[in-house]
Design an enzyme around this catalytic site. Structure first.
Site, PDB file in Angstrom:
ATOM      1  N   ASP A  83      53.215 -33.198 -26.121  1.00 29.40           N
ATOM      2  CA  ASP A  83      53.879 -33.433 -24.513  1.00 29.40           C
ATOM      3  C   ASP A  83      52.615 -34.385 -24.554  1.00 29.40           C
ATOM      4  O   ASP A  83      51.832 -33.873 -24.269  1.00 29.40           O
ATOM      5  CB  ASP A  83      53.600 -32.463 -23.859  1.00 29.40           C
ATOM      6  CG  ASP A  83      53.662 -33.148 -21.948  1.00 29.40           C
ATOM      7  OD1 ASP A  83      53.788 -33.755 -21.524  1.00 29.40           O
ATOM      8  OD2 ASP A  83      54.974 -32.389 -21.518  1.00 29.40           O
ATOM      9  N   HIS A  84      52.722 -35.755 -24.307  1.00 28.33           N
ATOM     10  CA  HIS A  84      51.417 -37.012 -24.257  1.00 28.33           C
ATOM     11  C   HIS A  84      50.678 -36.796 -22.754  1.00 28.33           C
ATOM     12  O   HIS A  84      49.242 -37.027 -23.226  1.00 28.33           O
ATOM     13  CB  HIS A  84      51.793 -38.100 -25.123  1.00 28.33           C
ATOM     14  CG  HIS A  84      52.568 -38.808 -23.075  1.00 28.33           C
ATOM     15  ND1 HIS A  84      54.530 -38.382 -23.679  1.00 28.33           N
ATOM     16  CD2 HIS A  84      52.145 -39.664 -22.426  1.00 28.33           C
ATOM     17  CE1 HIS A  84      54.576 -39.558 -22.272  1.00 28.33           C
ATOM     18  NE2 HIS A  84      53.843 -40.281 -21.974  1.00 28.33           N
TER      19      HIS A  84
ATOM     20  N   HIS B 183      56.597 -32.581 -18.422  1.00 25.14           N
ATOM     21  CA  HIS B 183      55.308 -33.478 -17.818  1.00 25.14           C
ATOM     22  C   HIS B 183      55.050 -32.360 -16.519  1.00 25.14           C
ATOM     23  O   HIS B 183      53.628 -32.197 -16.669  1.00 25.14           O
ATOM     24  CB  HIS B 183      55.059 -34.944 -17.646  1.00 25.14           C
ATOM     25  CG  HIS B 183      55.919 -35.440 -19.321  1.00 25.14           C
ATOM     26  ND1 HIS B 183      55.902 -35.197 -20.724  1.00 25.14           N
ATOM     27  CD2 HIS B 183      56.783 -36.706 -19.640  1.00 25.14           C
ATOM     28  CE1 HIS B 183      56.346 -36.490 -21.954  1.00 25.14           C
ATOM     29  NE2 HIS B 183      56.777 -37.111 -20.734  1.00 25.14           N
TER      30      HIS B 183
END
Ligand code: NAD
Length: 484
Positions: free
Chosen positions: A179-180, A242
């Protein structure tokens, strides 16, 4: 760890070019990769090693954070790359890949540590994981790990099915779900800010905090991703992963031991305390919107429904705002507001903590200009922290808000993918989404998906270039707050 093989499925794709190659290169320049390593790029196209290396070089010139001053370093780096053509749905083809990897391990004296990065469409996750096991690629004397990107499922059921299938080939500890947002330096810094500062730590609860606001706004529209986005919407594309990860990172409490499992446990506790929405409450706490036409940077932009690939009657949400309640003793009574959308006024990801003002009633009229204390954590595009305090202006004696600011210098800040790849290579999964978090997030989102599907929540239109529909502002006004 002295050596490893990085097997990159989807080596000719967009993500590899824009993020993965530059991240590996910057780690290499900073001497953070193992002494001995190879990258085996896998793709459907027929390419030679030379052609792959030339693509990697182009990607570095275009996207690398560090400039290429020393060409010999770049040459050394790209020599590590080899290509293996494979249709990932062809089980037989994996034998060739295994032979390639084994031969290379022998030639370069690389231990059987294998990182498999699936930078391909999610429908291939299952078949690749299965074939890694079947072919023997996954039987190693060293470690094996799997990195995958979102989307992780389309709803709770599909996420569970996918997880079930992946778990036949990889243990949970071997799966690194990127999950950047968790790789963004200021998100990683949240832990230090709240855990390493007793001043903040002691204020991090419902006695002192009035509300928390998390915004992730984008200027861009759907771009070329309508095929995916129109089925996903902001709720799946941003909220399920996110935004909920940011809620967890902001609200979790100090674990007894600051370790991977300690942090994971605290995050899980947050998700378990998140008040569940039902048929009647979705519409009260969730606002959905879709962008209409508007102006951004003095340029006219069309509505979502006029974008290429989007149906003229699309009901897809390009904006979500929501009020969340965490029903535990720390956060009881503190609303967490989230909002995210496309085609908004600015590109910004930030967390604002608004503190209570218990002294308000004792102020004299001249002190009415007192503003709430705000702690703002800027995540993107600029990284920094600022604290808004009240102070008297020494020149005119008037009360005014002042800001104590810290902003990081852009060039020195590593990219999310750099931090995440480094962690994955060294086996630290703290900043990756654990299955429990993914599953609990889908569970929380499920009633919202249902309500949207049955059209029980109004779809508000908002002008491109605005900060979302009026209803998103009303959501906070109802509680006596406003978006900062
Ligand atoms: P892309 O379409 O640009 O690349 C896909 C890659 O998969 C190519 O290298 C292609 O050769 C390979 N491929 C496709 N079918 C294949 C087959 N049958 N056999 C072997 N190889 C095959 O996609 P992308 O944008 O790089 O995205 C990859 C993944 O990352 C997707 O899951 C996407 O959702 C996710 N993702 C991408 C981004 C991004 O910025 N591009 C951001 C977040 C997540």
């Amino acid at each position: 760890m002295d050596s490893m093989t990085f097997v990159l499925f989807g080596a000719t794709g967009d993500l590899a070019k824009r993020k993965i190659y530059p991240a590996l290169f910057n780690l290499y320049l900073n001497q953070k990769l193992p002494k001995s390593f190879s990258v085996i790029g896998v793709g459907r196209e027929q390419l030679s090693d030379v052609e792959l290396r030339s693509r990697v070089t182009d990607s570095l010139y275009t996207f690398s954070r560090h400039l290429i001053n020393d060409k010999s370093k770049k040459e050394e780096f790209i020599k590590k790359f080899q290509y293996c053509q494979l249709d990932v749905t062809n089980t037989e083809g994996y034998k060739k890949l295994l032979e390639h990897v084994q031969q290379n391990e022998k030639d370069h004296n690389i231990a059987e540590n294998r990182m498999f990065y699936l930078s391909v469409a999610p429908e291939f996750f299952e078949v690749i994981a299965l074939n890694i096991k079947k072919s023997g690629l996954g039987s190693t004397d060293g470690w094996k790990r799997l990195i995958i990107e979102k989307p992780f499922g389309h709803d709770l059921k599909s996420a569970q099915e996918l997880n079930e299938k992946l778990s036949k080939s990889f243990e949970e500890e071997e799966i690194y779900r990127i999950d950047h947002y968790l790789g963004k330096p200021m998100v990683q810094n949240l832990e230090a800010l709240t855990f390493a500062n007793p001043v903040l730590q002691s204020l991090w609860n419902n006695r002192f905090i009035a509300n928390v606001q998390i915004t992730a706004s984008e200027i861009v529209g759907v771009e070329e991703r309508a095929g995916y986005y129109d089925k996903a919407g902001a709720i799946r594309d941003m909220v399920q992963n996110h935004m909920l990860q940011l809620v967890m990172m902001t609200s979790m409490h100090l674990p007894k031991q600051i370790s991977e499992s300690g942090i994971r446990n605290e995050k899980r506790k947050v998700m378990k305390s998140l008040r569940t929405l039902n048929r009647d409450t979705v519409g009260v706490h969730v606002v959905r919107g879709q962008y209409g036409p508007g102006e951004i940077n003095e340029k006219f932009v069309p509505s979502y429904r006029e974008e290429p690939g989007v149906e003229a009657s699309s009901q897809t949400d390009t904006f979500i705002a929501a009020r969340l309640w965490i029903d535990n003793s720390f956060w009881d009574g503190v609303p967490f507001y989230i909002r995210t959308g496309k085609r908004m006024m600015e590109k910004e990801t930030k967390i604002v903590i608004e503190f209570k003002n218990p002294l308000k009633d004792s102020y004299t009229s001249e002190m009415e200009k007192v503003k709430p204390n705000l702690l703002t954590i800027n995540i993107n595009p600029n990284e920094g922290v600022s604290l808004q305090l009240n102070s008297k202006n020494p020149t005119n004696g008037e009360m005014e808000p002042i800001k104590v600011d810290f902003a990081a210098s852009k060039q020195d800040v590593p990219e999310a993918y750099e931090l995440l790849l480094f962690d994955a290579l060294y086996g630290d999964s703290t900043f990756f989404a654990h299955w429990d978090e993914v599953e609990l997030s889908w569970r929380w989102v499920e009633p919202i998906l249902e309500a949207f599907k049955e059209n029980r929540v109004p779809l508000h239109s908002y002008s491109a270039g605005s900060m979302g529909p009026d209803a998103a502002h009303q959501l906070l006004e109802e509680d006596g707050f406003k978006w900062w």
